[in-house]
Design an enzyme around this catalytic site. Structure first.
Site, short mmCIF file in Angstrom:
data_model
loop_
_atom_site.label_atom_id
_atom_site.label_comp_id
_atom_site.label_asym_id
_atom_site.label_seq_id
_atom_site.Cartn_x
_atom_site.Cartn_y
_atom_site.Cartn_z
N VAL A 130 2.83 -19.35 -43.82
CA VAL A 130 1.64 -20.18 -44.03
C VAL A 130 1.07 -20.64 -42.70
CG1 VAL A 130 0.72 -22.25 -45.15
CG2 VAL A 130 2.63 -21.04 -46.19
N GLY A 132 0.33 -19.19 -39.90
CA GLY A 132 0.81 -18.59 -38.64
C GLY A 132 1.55 -19.58 -37.76
N GLY A 185 -5.91 -8.12 -34.64
CA GLY A 185 -4.60 -8.31 -35.28
C GLY A 185 -4.54 -9.53 -36.17
N LYS A 203 -0.97 -18.83 -49.68
CA LYS A 203 -0.54 -19.91 -48.78
C LYS A 203 -0.70 -21.28 -49.43
CE LYS A 203 -1.77 -17.11 -44.75
NZ LYS A 203 -2.87 -16.81 -43.82
N1 HSE Z 1 -4.40 -12.23 -42.26
C1 HSE Z 1 -4.01 -13.59 -42.12
C2 HSE Z 1 -5.21 -14.38 -41.66
C3 HSE Z 1 -2.95 -13.80 -41.10
O1 HSE Z 1 -6.24 -13.81 -41.30
O2 HSE Z 1 -5.11 -15.61 -41.65
C4 HSE Z 1 -1.59 -13.91 -41.61
O3 HSE Z 1 -1.44 -14.70 -42.72
#
Ligand code: HSE
Length: 426
Positions: A130, A132, A185, A203
């Site tokens: 949740v 990052g 990324g 999340k």
């Molecule tokens: N793809 C997600 C985002 C990152 O863009 O927040 C990892 O949960």
């Protein structure tokens, strides 16, 4: 000095980020030494920014999960079912603590997995699942145990926030900005998980289950994404003094926990309206605390790997607690759907044929259901003879606004689908 041996399954952006972090751990503040002893991924030969040669290779993540060579199983494969679930269950049943960044797995099966972990007296940790690098899971579970939480809300998908912010700032189109988020990324391997709101839904479901000691029922989460939000919507909202952002929220009501994700229009003065780019932010409100807000990088290999490493660091001194903060048998609340009586102001965007009476038909549809207009903005029609209209309504019940939108959708003066966005109170 104590050494912990890791088995890492999943060597994408985050897995490689974690290997880099382990390789330069001297600069970290770990309570001991971390060693990678085994790795597993879909492809052994894929080009990666780090070498995996020094580590024992496992074709099957589930074999790595139960290997005698590891103390901790680190799951970075993703996916709610399939190999990730099989491997995590195997690790827990074999008595190996698990650290995972897999929000889909935790949202869909986290409580069942937490039961296994509790039964074994070992940790199941998922800080990286949740937001990052924003340390919200541990804060909710441990630091805020003394708070009666009423609402958890915020921006939980970096890709969507990057999209809406960058499109408005630069005027670049959706597809181009999404490609950039993939290059950087932030985005999931399948970016439809981001733009559909699914990633943020996983999340907020996890945070809500923790915050409200609720039984996590992902099927009850209402999910709307930013796919379909155009530059046109963002600009009209901006001209009326709002920023459109993908907001995830969990709210405690008398009947249960309402958990949802949707684009919302925030007054530009609202604190969340200032959170831009790929940043994530979570505001936790409750008594006797008031509110606390955590903001930081919510996506990308570095921040996410740092959260994984934070969980690994905790395992030097386990002090096991139930994964969601409360043991499963103490979980009493349920997830429910939002009430149709819920009151809110709304932002409505439509494109109408540039002919007399079109605006009157729109007003009639709203008036027929008691929805009153607070602000209205109409722009000149372009070459396509369609006039963009944006409306901010007074506070109305959701069911009135839905009925007005249903009537609106039948009007022959409507050029394409109208959009309805709830406004967050300022
Ligand atoms: N793809 C997600 C985002 C990152 O863009 O927040 C990892 O949960």
């Amino acid at each position: 000095m104590k050494t912990l041996k890791l088995g890492i399954a999943g060597l994408g952006h985050v897995g490689c980020g974690l290997i880099e972090l382990v390789e330069r751990q001297a600069g970290l503040r770990l309570p001991g030494e971390v060693q990678i002893t085994g790795v597993s991924a879909r492809s052994r030969s894929r080009k990666r920014p780090v070498s995996i040669e020094p580590y024992k290779w496992f074709d099957d993540a589930a074999q790595l999960a139960v290997s005698d060579d590891i103390d901790i199983f680190v799951e970075l494969m993703g996916g709610s079912d399939g190999p990730a679930k099989v491997a995590v269950e195997a690790a827990l049943k074999a008595g190996k603590p698990v650290v995972t960044a897999n929000k889909a797995l935790i949202a869909e099966h986290g409580q069942a997995l937490a039961d296994i972990a509790e039964g074994q007296g070992i940790d199941l940790l998922f800080e990286a699942a949740v937001a990052g690098g924003v340390p919200v899971v541990r804060v909710l579970r441990d630091s805020l145990s003394g708070v009666e939480i009423e609402r958890v809300a915020g921006i939980l998908n970096g890709t969507c926030n990057f999209l809406t912010t960058t499109m408005l700032e630069t005027g670049r189109p959706y597809a181009e900005v999404l490609e950039e988020a993939q290059r950087l990324g932030f985005a999931e391997a399948d970016p439809t998980l981001d733009v559909s709101g699914m990633d943020a839904a996983y999340k907020i479901a996890i945070l809500s289950a923790m915050a409200f000691s609720a039984s996590l029922d992902f099927s009850k989460v209402a999910i709307h994404g930013v796919d379909g939000v155009g530059l046109f919507d963002l600009k009209l909202a901006d001209r009326l003094g709002y920023r459109i952002k993908l907001i995830a929220e969990g709210v405690l009501t008398e009947d249960g926990v309402i958990c949802r994700v949707a684009p919302m229009a925030l007054p530009v003065s609202h604190p969340l309206a200032q959170v831009n780019g790929s940043l994530n932010t979570v505001r936790i409100e409750g008594a006797p605390l008031g509110a606390v807000t955590l903001t930081g990088p919510g996506a990308g290999p570095g921040p996410t790997a740092s959260a994984v490493m934070g969980d690994i660091a905790k395992l030097f001194n386990p002090g096991v607690r139930s994964a969601f903060g409360r043991a499963a048998h103490h979980v009493t609340r349920k997830f429910i759907s939002a009430s149709e009586e819920e009151q809110s102001a709304y932002f409505i965007r439509a494109r109408l044929s540039d002919r007399s009476g079109a605006l009157a038909r729109l007003s009639e549809a709203l008036a027929a259901h008691g929805v009153s207009v607070d602000q209205l903005l109409q722009e000149s029609a372009g070459a396509d003879q369609a006039s963009p209209i944006a409306i901010v309504t007074h506070v109305s019940a959701r069911k009135q606004v839905d009925a007005a939108m249903a009537q609106l959708s039948q009007l022959d003066v409507l050029v394409d689908e109208a959009r309805l966005i709830r406004i967050e109170a300022g």
